[in-house]
Design a protein around this motif. Structure first.
Motif: not given
Length: 293
Positions: A109, A113, A162-163, A280-282, A284-286, A288-289
């Motif tokens: 992802t 993006k 991050a996770a 960084e934002d993308v 961490i978001q991915e 985390s999912k």
């Protein structure tokens, strides 16, 4: 020298098959489009379109020039888009590194993006042992790294948690463990175990090592192949991916899957570009999912 605007009208008209449609696509008047194409034909000394029918048709000369004309138009569009990105602060290049123990599905992802956000950035993506990532970040050759958390090593880099990535036990789908209802500590100790080579001299090896006979493999894929051979078992990061040819198992002693915290790290005093922050934002978001229970 040929005018790029004239070439754009020619290429668009060839693709749409209509001067009026070309005018709508380019946001120009039809008379301007017709005039531009006529001017190009005058400059070249031959017709590009046969106008005898209801719709203009490419002549043999027009067909011969279309591919190279489109290449010029597309190159100009890329040049303009790239220049606008650089003016807006998009870096020319960006180097991202992830620990070799991790599967690559966590990047899918992000790649999609980032390609939409900054299509002309020169991305370099590396998979390295965590210690090499730390060294590369410290030397400013990697702008962002993703590694297992290592306490007491942050003097040379900035970091953010991050996770928390769960690790699960795997064996091949024909390994003897798949036929056992219960798997004891002795079973694990007397069966070959796979460990990641980059963990050999770290605390992670001490946490994971349980067998007397150990295979050290460099990288996620190589370690996974060793497990698929049905001769060894191992702890692997689990990020909701489908893994063929293996079975998950839970030994008697384990109440829950172990979780290892991971950090994003970057060079000390590095000024974050908006692309750095976006990655960084993308990321961490991915992650985390994928790592959520």
């Amino acid at each position: 020298m040929l005018n790029p605007e004239l070439l754009k009208c020619f290429v668009t008209a060839a693709e749409t098959g209509s001067f009026s449609q070309t005018a709508r696509v380019l946001g120009k008047r039809q008379s301007t489009v017709s005039g531009n194409i006529a001017k190009l034909e005058d400059d070249l000394g031959f017709l590009l379109f046969d106008r005898t029918g209801r719709y203009p048709q490419l002549t043999k000369q027009g067909m011969a020039l279309y591919d190279s004309g489109k290449l010029i138009v597309d190159s100009q569009a890329r040049f303009i888009a790239n220049a606008k990105g650089l003016i807006a602060g998009v870096p020319v290049s960006f180097t991202l590194a992830i620990a070799e123990i991790l599967p690559t599905n966590l990047l899918t992802t992000l790649f999609e993006k980032l390609s939409a956000k900054a299509p002309y950035i020169q991305l370099q993506c590396l998979r390295l042992p965590a210690q090499q990532i730390i060294e590369a970040v410290s030397n400013n050759t990697v702008q962002l790294g993703f590694i297992p958390s290592i306490e007491g090593n942050s003097d040379s880099y900035e970091f953010i948690s991050a996770a928390n990535i769960p690790f699960r036990l795997l064996c091949g789908d024909k390994h003897p463990f798949t036929k056992k209802k219960r798997i004891s500590n002795d079973d694990l100790a007397h069966s070959s175990q796979v460990l990641f080579h980059s963990h050999k001299e770290t605390y992670l090896a001490d946490l994971a090592k349980m067998a007397t006979h150990v295979w050290y493999c460099q990288g996620y894929e190589l370690a996974l192949e060793a497990v698929r051979s049905n001769t060894a078992w191992g702890f692997f990061p689990y990020l909701k991916q489908n893994i063929e040819g293996v079975s998950f198992f839970t030994p008697d002693f384990m109440q829950s899957s172990p979780v290892i915290p991971h950090d994003l790290i970057w060079p000390k005093h590095q000024v974050k570009s908006h692309i750095h922050q976006f990655i960084e934002d993308v990321f961490i978001q991915e992650i985390s999912k994928l790592s959520a229970p």
